[in-house]
Design an enzyme around this catalytic site. Structure first.
Site, PDB file in Angstrom:
ATOM      1  N   PHE A 100       0.805  -1.320   0.095  1.00 24.64           N
ATOM      2  CA  PHE A 100      -0.058  -0.080   0.018  1.00 24.64           C
ATOM      3  C   PHE A 100       0.858   1.267  -0.068  1.00 24.64           C
ATOM      4  O   PHE A 100       2.039   1.259   0.639  1.00 24.64           O
ATOM      5  CB  PHE A 100      -0.828   0.007   1.061  1.00 24.64           C
ATOM      6  CG  PHE A 100      -1.903   1.048   1.431  1.00 24.64           C
ATOM      7  CD1 PHE A 100      -2.811   1.387   0.464  1.00 24.64           C
ATOM      8  CD2 PHE A 100      -1.679   2.117   2.372  1.00 24.64           C
ATOM      9  CE1 PHE A 100      -3.652   2.512   0.477  1.00 24.64           C
ATOM     10  CE2 PHE A 100      -2.645   3.108   2.494  1.00 24.64           C
ATOM     11  CZ  PHE A 100      -3.512   3.355   1.453  1.00 24.64           C
ATOM     12  N   ASP A 171       6.531  -3.619   8.272  1.00 19.62           N
ATOM     13  CA  ASP A 171       5.032  -2.842   7.811  1.00 19.62           C
ATOM     14  C   ASP A 171       4.375  -4.355   8.000  1.00 19.62           C
ATOM     15  O   ASP A 171       4.351  -5.184   6.954  1.00 19.62           O
ATOM     16  CB  ASP A 171       5.021  -2.297   6.563  1.00 19.62           C
ATOM     17  CG  ASP A 171       3.813  -1.977   6.362  1.00 19.62           C
ATOM     18  OD1 ASP A 171       2.842  -2.260   7.072  1.00 19.62           O
ATOM     19  OD2 ASP A 171       3.428  -1.188   5.467  1.00 19.62           O
ATOM     20  N   HIS A 174      -0.513  -6.120   7.081  1.00 22.14           N
ATOM     21  CA  HIS A 174      -1.476  -7.343   6.903  1.00 22.14           C
ATOM     22  C   HIS A 174      -1.025  -8.518   7.730  1.00 22.14           C
ATOM     23  O   HIS A 174      -1.586  -9.704   7.224  1.00 22.14           O
ATOM     24  CB  HIS A 174      -0.924  -7.772   5.283  1.00 22.14           C
ATOM     25  CG  HIS A 174      -1.166  -6.717   4.184  1.00 22.14           C
ATOM     26  ND1 HIS A 174      -0.870  -6.991   2.782  1.00 22.14           N
ATOM     27  CD2 HIS A 174      -1.721  -5.466   4.268  1.00 22.14           C
ATOM     28  CE1 HIS A 174      -1.236  -5.894   2.180  1.00 22.14           C
ATOM     29  NE2 HIS A 174      -1.633  -4.961   2.814  1.00 22.14           N
ATOM     30  N   GLN A 197      -7.011  -0.512  10.587  1.00 21.34           N
ATOM     31  CA  GLN A 197      -8.102   0.183   9.699  1.00 21.34           C
ATOM     32  C   GLN A 197      -9.283  -0.862   9.315  1.00 21.34           C
ATOM     33  O   GLN A 197      -8.773  -2.064   9.728  1.00 21.34           O
ATOM     34  CB  GLN A 197      -7.391   0.832   8.486  1.00 21.34           C
ATOM     35  CG  GLN A 197      -8.025   1.224   7.483  1.00 21.34           C
ATOM     36  CD  GLN A 197      -8.281   0.302   6.494  1.00 21.34           C
ATOM     37  OE1 GLN A 197      -7.734  -0.848   6.412  1.00 21.34           O
ATOM     38  NE2 GLN A 197      -9.538   0.332   5.650  1.00 21.34           N
ATOM     39  N   LYS A 200      -8.584  -4.376   8.050  1.00 23.88           N
ATOM     40  CA  LYS A 200      -7.464  -5.177   8.477  1.00 23.88           C
ATOM     41  C   LYS A 200      -7.918  -6.313   9.348  1.00 23.88           C
ATOM     42  O   LYS A 200      -9.167  -6.369   9.700  1.00 23.88           O
ATOM     43  CB  LYS A 200      -6.434  -4.476   9.276  1.00 23.88           C
ATOM     44  CG  LYS A 200      -5.959  -3.246   8.205  1.00 23.88           C
ATOM     45  CD  LYS A 200      -5.090  -3.782   7.190  1.00 23.88           C
ATOM     46  CE  LYS A 200      -4.743  -2.955   6.031  1.00 23.88           C
ATOM     47  NZ  LYS A 200      -3.971  -1.550   5.925  1.00 23.88           N
ATOM     48  N   ARG A 229       6.721  15.040  23.878  1.00 22.14           N
ATOM     49  CA  ARG A 229       6.911  14.935  25.315  1.00 22.14           C
ATOM     50  C   ARG A 229       8.056  13.986  25.541  1.00 22.14           C
ATOM     51  O   ARG A 229       8.515  13.074  24.933  1.00 22.14           O
ATOM     52  CB  ARG A 229       5.648  14.773  25.903  1.00 22.14           C
ATOM     53  CG  ARG A 229       4.851  15.676  25.985  1.00 22.14           C
ATOM     54  CD  ARG A 229       3.392  15.504  26.655  1.00 22.14           C
ATOM     55  NE  ARG A 229       2.410  16.763  26.699  1.00 22.14           N
ATOM     56  CZ  ARG A 229       1.362  16.763  25.918  1.00 22.14           C
ATOM     57  NH1 ARG A 229       1.013  15.550  25.124  1.00 22.14           N
ATOM     58  NH2 ARG A 229       0.613  17.730  25.867  1.00 22.14           N
ATOM     59  N   TYR A 236       3.781  20.242  29.737  1.00 20.85           N
ATOM     60  CA  TYR A 236       4.246  21.470  28.642  1.00 20.85           C
ATOM     61  C   TYR A 236       6.033  21.423  28.683  1.00 20.85           C
ATOM     62  O   TYR A 236       6.455  22.561  28.133  1.00 20.85           O
ATOM     63  CB  TYR A 236       3.621  22.751  29.035  1.00 20.85           C
ATOM     64  CG  TYR A 236       2.255  22.830  28.994  1.00 20.85           C
ATOM     65  CD1 TYR A 236       1.545  22.390  27.907  1.00 20.85           C
ATOM     66  CD2 TYR A 236       1.469  23.156  30.092  1.00 20.85           C
ATOM     67  CE1 TYR A 236       0.256  22.446  27.563  1.00 20.85           C
ATOM     68  CE2 TYR A 236       0.015  23.169  29.899  1.00 20.85           C
ATOM     69  CZ  TYR A 236      -0.535  22.727  28.759  1.00 20.85           C
ATOM     70  OH  TYR A 236      -1.784  22.842  28.486  1.00 20.85           O
ATOM     71  N   ARG A 246      -1.899   9.788  18.983  1.00 26.58           N
ATOM     72  CA  ARG A 246      -2.571   9.062  19.854  1.00 26.58           C
ATOM     73  C   ARG A 246      -3.558   8.432  19.653  1.00 26.58           C
ATOM     74  O   ARG A 246      -4.739   9.178  19.115  1.00 26.58           O
ATOM     75  CB  ARG A 246      -2.436   9.918  21.278  1.00 26.58           C
ATOM     76  CG  ARG A 246      -1.289  10.497  21.804  1.00 26.58           C
ATOM     77  CD  ARG A 246      -1.666  10.914  23.217  1.00 26.58           C
ATOM     78  NE  ARG A 246      -2.631  12.091  23.086  1.00 26.58           N
ATOM     79  CZ  ARG A 246      -2.435  13.313  22.905  1.00 26.58           C
ATOM     80  NH1 ARG A 246      -1.315  13.817  23.062  1.00 26.58           N
ATOM     81  NH2 ARG A 246      -3.191  14.385  22.859  1.00 26.58           N
TER      82      ARG A 246
HETATM   83  C1  PLP Z   1      -3.285  -0.440   5.587  1.00 23.79           C
HETATM   84  C2  PLP Z   1      -1.822  -0.162   5.327  1.00 23.79           C
HETATM   85  C3  PLP Z   1      -0.993   0.851   5.750  1.00 23.79           C
HETATM   86  C4  PLP Z   1      -1.388   1.976   6.593  1.00 23.79           C
HETATM   87  O1  PLP Z   1      -2.651   1.593   7.530  1.00 23.79           O
HETATM   88  P1  PLP Z   1      -3.535   2.876   7.710  1.00 23.79           P
HETATM   89  O2  PLP Z   1      -3.973   2.379   9.148  1.00 23.79           O
HETATM   90  O3  PLP Z   1      -4.685   2.660   6.975  1.00 23.79           O
HETATM   91  O4  PLP Z   1      -2.915   4.056   7.692  1.00 23.79           O
HETATM   92  C5  PLP Z   1       0.206   0.490   5.717  1.00 23.79           C
HETATM   93  N1  PLP Z   1       0.948  -0.425   4.994  1.00 23.79           N
HETATM   94  C6  PLP Z   1       0.054  -1.474   4.398  1.00 23.79           C
HETATM   95  C7  PLP Z   1       0.816  -2.636   3.587  1.00 23.79           C
HETATM   96  C8  PLP Z   1      -1.152  -1.363   4.437  1.00 23.79           C
HETATM   97  O5  PLP Z   1      -1.997  -2.300   3.892  1.00 23.79           O
END
Ligand code: PLP
Length: 413
Positions: A100, A171, A174, A197, A200, A229, A236, A246
């Site tokens: 992605f 990453d 998936h 998301q 997922k 922070r 602050y 967050r």
């Molecule tokens: C969904 C996805 C992201 C980003 O995730 P979001 O929560 O949508 O920002 C990053 N890398 C891959 C491979 C993804 O499929």
């Protein structure tokens, strides 16, 4: 009972399936109770509650990592990981072609240059030899993507990054529930980034978790995600650059409930994916995405298989997908190769970089294996693997029927 000789649905026959596959997302009373408990607590953010932080810690432990940070989404988690690794202006990050957009945009967000490399044609994950060949004096990190939950070769990647003094960011958007030689993905590199998301494997609509083992890196990522922070210091006091990444307590509450159900869902998806893979392997022209034997389980964001039109009377991929959909098998679609995205082709990739803007001419970057995979793979959503065995075997039944009638379907246009 369906028969391979029956007329395919695209030519007016009765479809293999009329029923629906399980819906996604799935939830139950636990999600609802968790949400209401947050509501009634009056603590809706991580500054006051411990639900999101608690979820992130439990999730990290499930994946075999010491620390977990609950963030806004899986794009920001990559950005925070790169920032914590001190990747920035003038640096290069090696990114594979099939993923992605976020895998590359997170590098741009920290003003680093994504260097696109080709993939292993069978796992669809980063080709480690191609990654090594792309290392330059400016390379700071390798971003490995576990595509559709299939683990990239973590042994070779950790070896490469150790030898060349590079950071490894996984990453894992998936790959919730993918285990490599007994330990969760995301715990092998310097950081593992997960997305929660809507689509997922575990979701609160939006959300992300960053896991790691090193306390210093954890503190830096935490600071980046909490306005620069330092944990335990004055509200602050902002000694570093950071933004607000967050996760809310609402998301944490839903994700905690999702995590409770996850191991069982992961088991069902794995068994169904293996059964479907074996059934598809029997059909000439179809080949499931390779499962590396060092992977104990694959958290399948999608079930992916290769399609060879030559074994289907030249029927183009899109027509094959349409024929599957007509049989009651919903299909999603592969990502295009990053090398084909217009942001790179058109040179709009560096909105805020000036002196150190990439010198790469992306319009001449081609990733033949990634581009081929994008045009020759079929992607099925993970919810389809949550049905029973007959549900998933319907995919193979539909594919067999389409192959049997491929010439007629192709000539019907
Ligand atoms: C969904 C996805 C992201 C980003 O995730 P979001 O929560 O949508 O920002 C990053 N890398 C891959 C491979 C993804 O499929």
């Amino acid at each position: 009972m369906s028969h391979v000789g029956d007329a395919p649905a695209v030519l007016g026959g009765a479809p293999v399936r009329r029923g629906q596959y399980p819906a996604w997302p799935a939830w139950d009373r636990d999600d609802r109770d968790g949400l209401l408990a947050v509501l009634d607590s009056g603590e809706w953010w991580q500054g006051g509650g411990d639900v999101a932080a608690g979820f992130a810690a439990e999730f990290a432990a499930y994946h075999g990592a010491h620390h977990g940070l609950a963030m806004t989404n899986g794009t920001h988690t990559i950005e925070a990981a790169l920032a914590a690794c001190d990747v920035g202006d003038g640096d290069e990050v090696i990114v594979p072609g099939i993923t992605f957009f976020a895998s590359a945009s997170a590098a741009l967000a920290v003003n680093a240059t994504p260097v696109l490399v080709d993939i292993d044609p069978e796992t669809l994950c980063i080709d480690v030899a191609a990654a090594e060949a792309a290392v330059t004096a400016r390379t700071r990190a390798v971003l490995a993507v576990h595509v559709a939950g299939a683990a990239a070769d973590l042994d070779a990647l950790t070896d490469l990054c150790d030898r060349r003094g590079l950071r490894l960011v996984e990453d894992c958007a998936h790959a919730h529930g993918t285990f490599w030689r007994g330990r969760g993905v995301g715990s092998w590199g310097d950081f593992g980034s997960f997305s929660m998301q809507q689509s997922k494997l575990m979701t609160a609509g939006e959300g992300g978790v960053l896991i790691c083992n090193d306390e210093r890196l954890r503190d830096r990522a935490w600071s980046y995600a909490d306005c620069g922070r330092v944990a335990g210091e004055w509200f602050y006091h902002h000694p570093h650059y950071g933004s607000n990444l967050r996760m809310t307590e609402w998301q944490g509450a839903v994700l905690r409930a999702q995590l409770g159900r996850f191991p069982e869902q992961n088991r069902v998806r794995n068994e169904n994916a293996v059964a479907l893979g074996s059934a598809l392997e029997e059909i000439p022209g179809l080949r499931p995405q390779r499962r590396d034997p060092r992977m104990d389980s694959q958290g399948s964001y999608c079930f992916v298989f290769h399609y060879d039109p030559e074994e289907f009377a030249g029927l183009p991929l899109r027509s094959f997908e349409a024929a599957l959909a007509a049989e009651g098998i919903p299909v999603s679609v592969s990502y295009p190769s990053l090398s084909d995205l217009s942001i790179f082709r058109d040179g709009n990739f560096a909105p805020r970089m000036r002196a150190n803007a990439p010198t790469i001419d992306y319009s001449s970057v081609h990733l033949p294996r990634a581009e081929h995979a994008a045009a020759s793979t079929v992607w099925l959503e993970h919810r389809m693997l949550l049905g029973d065995r007959e549900d998933v075997l319907d995919v193979a039944r539909a594919a067999s029927r389409i192959r049997h009638h491929a010439a007629a379907i192709a000539s019907a246009g």
